[in-house]
Design a protein around this motif. Structure first.
Motif, PDB file in Angstrom:
ATOM      1  N   SER A 109      79.438 -39.523  69.415  1.00  0.00           N
ATOM      2  CA  SER A 109      80.430 -39.816  70.462  1.00  0.00           C
ATOM      3  C   SER A 109      80.689 -41.318  70.469  1.00  0.00           C
ATOM      4  O   SER A 109      80.232 -42.035  71.364  1.00  0.00           O
ATOM      5  N   PRO A 110      81.391 -41.803  69.460  1.00  0.00           N
ATOM      6  CA  PRO A 110      81.541 -43.252  69.278  1.00  0.00           C
ATOM      7  C   PRO A 110      82.419 -43.891  70.351  1.00  0.00           C
ATOM      8  O   PRO A 110      83.443 -43.343  70.743  1.00  0.00           O
ATOM      9  N   ARG A 111      81.996 -45.057  70.784  1.00  0.00           N
ATOM     10  CA  ARG A 111      82.810 -45.847  71.702  1.00  0.00           C
ATOM     11  C   ARG A 111      83.614 -46.903  70.964  1.00  0.00           C
ATOM     12  O   ARG A 111      84.508 -47.526  71.544  1.00  0.00           O
ATOM     13  N   VAL A 112      83.289 -47.108  69.692  1.00  0.00           N
ATOM     14  CA  VAL A 112      84.035 -48.033  68.838  1.00  0.00           C
ATOM     15  C   VAL A 112      84.369 -47.297  67.546  1.00  0.00           C
ATOM     16  O   VAL A 112      83.469 -46.832  66.842  1.00  0.00           O
ATOM     17  N   VAL A 113      85.677 -47.183  67.239  1.00  0.00           N
ATOM     18  CA  VAL A 113      86.146 -46.432  66.070  1.00  0.00           C
ATOM     19  C   VAL A 113      86.926 -47.372  65.162  1.00  0.00           C
ATOM     20  O   VAL A 113      87.747 -48.170  65.630  1.00  0.00           O
ATOM     21  N   VAL A 114      86.675 -47.275  63.877  1.00  0.00           N
ATOM     22  CA  VAL A 114      87.395 -48.100  62.895  1.00  0.00           C
ATOM     23  C   VAL A 114      88.793 -47.519  62.687  1.00  0.00           C
ATOM     24  O   VAL A 114      88.946 -46.311  62.470  1.00  0.00           O
ATOM     25  N   GLY A 115      89.809 -48.370  62.751  1.00  0.00           N
ATOM     26  CA  GLY A 115      91.184 -47.909  62.589  1.00  0.00           C
ATOM     27  C   GLY A 115      91.979 -48.808  61.650  1.00  0.00           C
ATOM     28  O   GLY A 115      91.447 -49.733  61.030  1.00  0.00           O
ATOM     29  N   GLY A 116      93.272 -48.533  61.550  1.00  0.00           N
ATOM     30  CA  GLY A 116      94.180 -49.370  60.775  1.00  0.00           C
ATOM     31  C   GLY A 116      93.841 -49.436  59.302  1.00  0.00           C
ATOM     32  O   GLY A 116      93.369 -48.472  58.692  1.00  0.00           O
ATOM     33  N   ALA A 117      94.076 -50.613  58.714  1.00  0.00           N
ATOM     34  CA  ALA A 117      93.837 -50.797  57.278  1.00  0.00           C
ATOM     35  C   ALA A 117      92.359 -50.650  56.935  1.00  0.00           C
ATOM     36  O   ALA A 117      92.025 -50.241  55.817  1.00  0.00           O
ATOM     37  N   ALA A 118      91.472 -50.984  57.886  1.00  0.00           N
ATOM     38  CA  ALA A 118      90.043 -50.814  57.629  1.00  0.00           C
ATOM     39  C   ALA A 118      89.697 -49.338  57.480  1.00  0.00           C
ATOM     40  O   ALA A 118      88.911 -48.950  56.611  1.00  0.00           O
ATOM     41  N   ALA A 119      90.314 -48.482  58.315  1.00  0.00           N
ATOM     42  CA  ALA A 119      90.100 -47.042  58.177  1.00  0.00           C
ATOM     43  C   ALA A 119      90.646 -46.543  56.849  1.00  0.00           C
ATOM     44  O   ALA A 119      90.036 -45.695  56.188  1.00  0.00           O
ATOM     45  N   GLU A 139      87.773 -49.100  76.123  1.00  0.00           N
ATOM     46  CA  GLU A 139      87.659 -50.101  77.174  1.00  0.00           C
ATOM     47  C   GLU A 139      88.136 -51.442  76.636  1.00  0.00           C
ATOM     48  O   GLU A 139      88.150 -51.661  75.424  1.00  0.00           O
ATOM     49  N   ARG A 140      88.532 -52.325  77.542  1.00  0.00           N
ATOM     50  CA  ARG A 140      89.054 -53.619  77.109  1.00  0.00           C
ATOM     51  C   ARG A 140      87.921 -54.492  76.568  1.00  0.00           C
ATOM     52  O   ARG A 140      86.879 -54.663  77.212  1.00  0.00           O
ATOM     53  N   ARG A 141      88.136 -55.036  75.382  1.00  0.00           N
ATOM     54  CA  ARG A 141      87.158 -55.938  74.774  1.00  0.00           C
ATOM     55  C   ARG A 141      87.876 -57.140  74.194  1.00  0.00           C
ATOM     56  O   ARG A 141      89.017 -57.052  73.747  1.00  0.00           O
ATOM     57  N   GLN A 142      87.158 -58.253  74.171  1.00  0.00           N
ATOM     58  CA  GLN A 142      87.684 -59.477  73.572  1.00  0.00           C
ATOM     59  C   GLN A 142      86.625 -60.083  72.671  1.00  0.00           C
ATOM     60  O   GLN A 142      85.422 -59.853  72.857  1.00  0.00           O
ATOM     61  N   THR A 143      87.058 -60.838  71.688  1.00  0.00           N
ATOM     62  CA  THR A 143      86.129 -61.499  70.781  1.00  0.00           C
ATOM     63  C   THR A 143      86.767 -62.770  70.242  1.00  0.00           C
ATOM     64  O   THR A 143      88.002 -62.873  70.136  1.00  0.00           O
ATOM     65  N   GLN A 144      85.929 -63.731  69.916  1.00  0.00           N
ATOM     66  CA  GLN A 144      86.393 -64.962  69.281  1.00  0.00           C
ATOM     67  C   GLN A 144      86.238 -64.897  67.766  1.00  0.00           C
ATOM     68  O   GLN A 144      86.631 -65.832  67.068  1.00  0.00           O
ATOM     69  N   ARG A 145      85.703 -63.805  67.282  1.00  0.00           N
ATOM     70  CA  ARG A 145      85.531 -63.666  65.837  1.00  0.00           C
ATOM     71  C   ARG A 145      86.869 -63.416  65.159  1.00  0.00           C
ATOM     72  O   ARG A 145      87.686 -62.628  65.641  1.00  0.00           O
ATOM     73  N   THR A 146      87.071 -64.043  64.037  1.00  0.00           N
ATOM     74  CA  THR A 146      88.350 -63.900  63.325  1.00  0.00           C
ATOM     75  C   THR A 146      88.390 -62.664  62.438  1.00  0.00           C
ATOM     76  O   THR A 146      89.460 -62.284  61.963  1.00  0.00           O
ATOM     77  N   ASP A 147      87.237 -62.037  62.213  1.00  0.00           N
ATOM     78  CA  ASP A 147      87.207 -60.876  61.325  1.00  0.00           C
ATOM     79  C   ASP A 147      87.303 -59.565  62.082  1.00  0.00           C
ATOM     80  O   ASP A 147      87.225 -58.492  61.475  1.00  0.00           O
ATOM     81  N   ILE A 148      87.445 -59.614  63.405  1.00  0.00           N
ATOM     82  CA  ILE A 148      87.523 -58.405  64.224  1.00  0.00           C
ATOM     83  C   ILE A 148      88.725 -58.504  65.156  1.00  0.00           C
ATOM     84  O   ILE A 148      89.000 -59.558  65.731  1.00  0.00           O
ATOM     85  N   ALA A 149      89.469 -57.401  65.279  1.00  0.00           N
ATOM     86  CA  ALA A 149      90.565 -57.307  66.238  1.00  0.00           C
ATOM     87  C   ALA A 149      90.394 -56.009  67.012  1.00  0.00           C
ATOM     88  O   ALA A 149      90.358 -54.930  66.417  1.00  0.00           O
ATOM     89  N   TYR A 150      90.291 -56.101  68.329  1.00  0.00           N
ATOM     90  CA  TYR A 150      90.113 -54.924  69.171  1.00  0.00           C
ATOM     91  C   TYR A 150      91.458 -54.425  69.696  1.00  0.00           C
ATOM     92  O   TYR A 150      92.389 -55.208  69.918  1.00  0.00           O
ATOM     93  N   SER A 151      91.545 -53.120  69.901  1.00  0.00           N
ATOM     94  CA  SER A 151      92.654 -52.548  70.651  1.00  0.00           C
ATOM     95  C   SER A 151      92.108 -51.428  71.528  1.00  0.00           C
ATOM     96  O   SER A 151      91.126 -50.768  71.157  1.00  0.00           O
ATOM     97  N   ARG A 152      92.735 -51.245  72.658  1.00  0.00           N
ATOM     98  CA  ARG A 152      92.276 -50.230  73.600  1.00  0.00           C
ATOM     99  C   ARG A 152      93.165 -49.003  73.495  1.00  0.00           C
ATOM    100  O   ARG A 152      94.385 -49.097  73.615  1.00  0.00           O
ATOM    101  N   ARG A 153      92.547 -47.848  73.234  1.00  0.00           N
ATOM    102  CA  ARG A 153      93.309 -46.600  73.086  1.00  0.00           C
ATOM    103  C   ARG A 153      92.379 -45.409  73.298  1.00  0.00           C
ATOM    104  O   ARG A 153      91.226 -45.436  72.864  1.00  0.00           O
ATOM    105  N   GLN A 154      92.900 -44.390  73.943  1.00  0.00           N
ATOM    106  CA  GLN A 154      92.169 -43.131  74.064  1.00  0.00           C
ATOM    107  C   GLN A 154      92.536 -42.252  72.865  1.00  0.00           C
ATOM    108  O   GLN A 154      93.698 -41.892  72.694  1.00  0.00           O
ATOM    109  N   LEU A 155      91.574 -41.944  72.045  1.00  0.00           N
ATOM    110  CA  LEU A 155      91.804 -41.139  70.848  1.00  0.00           C
ATOM    111  C   LEU A 155      91.430 -39.692  71.098  1.00  0.00           C
ATOM    112  O   LEU A 155      90.384 -39.405  71.694  1.00  0.00           O
TER     113      LEU A 155
END
Length: 344
Positions: A109-119, A139-155
């Protein structure tokens, strides 16, 4: 007295830490702990996982300096000597999002799912650069890392699959996301083309529904996802016959369709052979003649079946019915002529 003891205790604890750092034999238990952690996580583990099992940051830093560990991302290590895998950086990024949890604990029951070009990279489809890794959360998440981009969506549950141990968006959801974010249908078409050439089944009907919100953006009537899907398939060089042949390469599907066609042909032959009344003169010889004429067509039918899928199955069956009826009518006509000649 108590105040005099505290500095001594601090010095003792400091000395003990130094001794453990420079004399690994005093902390020999660390190695089995790290090996056990890494065994079920592609040779990787997090600082939080190690600390929860009594391994300090100093232990990890020491092992990183002498080459027994390699740091892949902030708080994520790989055991030295473990072969490098193409998805290691992505796995490290995903593990860092919930570092205290073991990877196998998260996939059900993952709370973080890989999507987009990474998927797409996990699916081994297309060649779009997967960095920054697109991670989808509920849930809303933020990061200062340049290698990660979060988006919020119910899948929806059907839009999440586990591939290579990672929870990723399904190929249909991945393609729809790329159509939305990438915009270049030729690049996205390559992803879809690779998916259709693989062993997985792509649900084109579901994909058409997922493309519905983006149809107008590409010049189609609003909400016409199937039209956008057809444009994407043309961009990818996919046609129904090619897709059908790829589908037929899968043993289970090819075998099932072959059985369906053969059963249909057998039924048609029974109808043809049973058509004339048994009491009519020459009916036995006529049935034998029909069977002899029909039998050579069966290998050709098998060849056709190996090249088609359900998208073209109905026309083939219709042609087979027409051929059988033509054989029956021709044979009946010849039989009738032979009976009249005998009477004359």
């Amino acid at each position: 007295m108590g105040f005099a003891v505290r500095p001594v205790l601090r010095e003792f604890n400091c000395l003990k830490s130094v001794l453990k750092l420079y004399f690994p034999s005093m902390s020999i238990v660390v190695e089995p702990i790290l090996q056990e952690l890494a065994a079920g996580q592609w040779g990787l583990f997090t600082t939080a996982q190690a600390q929860a099992r009594g391994v300090s940051r100093a232990n990890l830093s020491h092992r990183e300096r002498d080459g027994r560990l390699e740091r892949l991302a902030h708080g994520v290590y790989r055991l030295g000597g473990v072969p490098v895998a193409p998805l290691d950086d992505l796995r490290a990024a995903w593990m860092s999002t919930e570092p205290a949890l073991l990877s196998w604990e998260r996939v059900s029951s993952p709370r973080v799912v890989v999507g987009g070009a990474a998927a797409a990279a996990v699916h081994e489809c297309g060649g779009i650069n997967p960095v920054p890794y697109h991670l989808i959360t509920n849930e809303r998440r933020q990061t200062q890392r340049t290698d990660i981009a979060y988006s919020r969506r119910q899948l929806d549950s059907r839009d999440v699959v586990v591939v290579a141990g990672l929870p990723v968006t399904s190929i249909e959801r991945t393609v729809a996301h790329l159509v939305d974010k990438i915009g270049d249908l030729s690049l996205v078409g390559d992803v879809l083309a690779d998916a259709t050439r693989g062993k997985r089944a792509v649900d084109l009907e579901h994909l058409g529904l997922l493309l519905t919100p983006f149809a107008a953006r590409y010049g189609h009537p609003r909400g016409d996802g199937p039209a956008l899907l057809e444009q994407l398939r043309r961009s990818a060089g996919i046609d129904d016959v090619a897709a059908a042949r790829e589908l037929m390469q899968r043993p289970a599907i090819g075998s099932a369709l072959t059985e369906i066609v053969n059963r249909e042909v057998e039924e048609q032959l029974k109808i043809i052979v049973a058509g004339p009344e048994p009491q009519q003169p020459g009916s036995v010889e006529m049935r034998e003649q029909i069977e002899r004429m029909s039998t050579p067509a069966l290998p050709e039918l098998s060849r056709l079946v190996s090249e088609i899928a359900d998208t073209v199955l109905a026309p083939v069956l219709q042609r087979q019915r027409e051929q059988r009826h033509l054989i029956a009518n021709t044979t009946l006509a010849r039989s009738g002529d032979g009976t009249r000649d005998a009477a004359n």
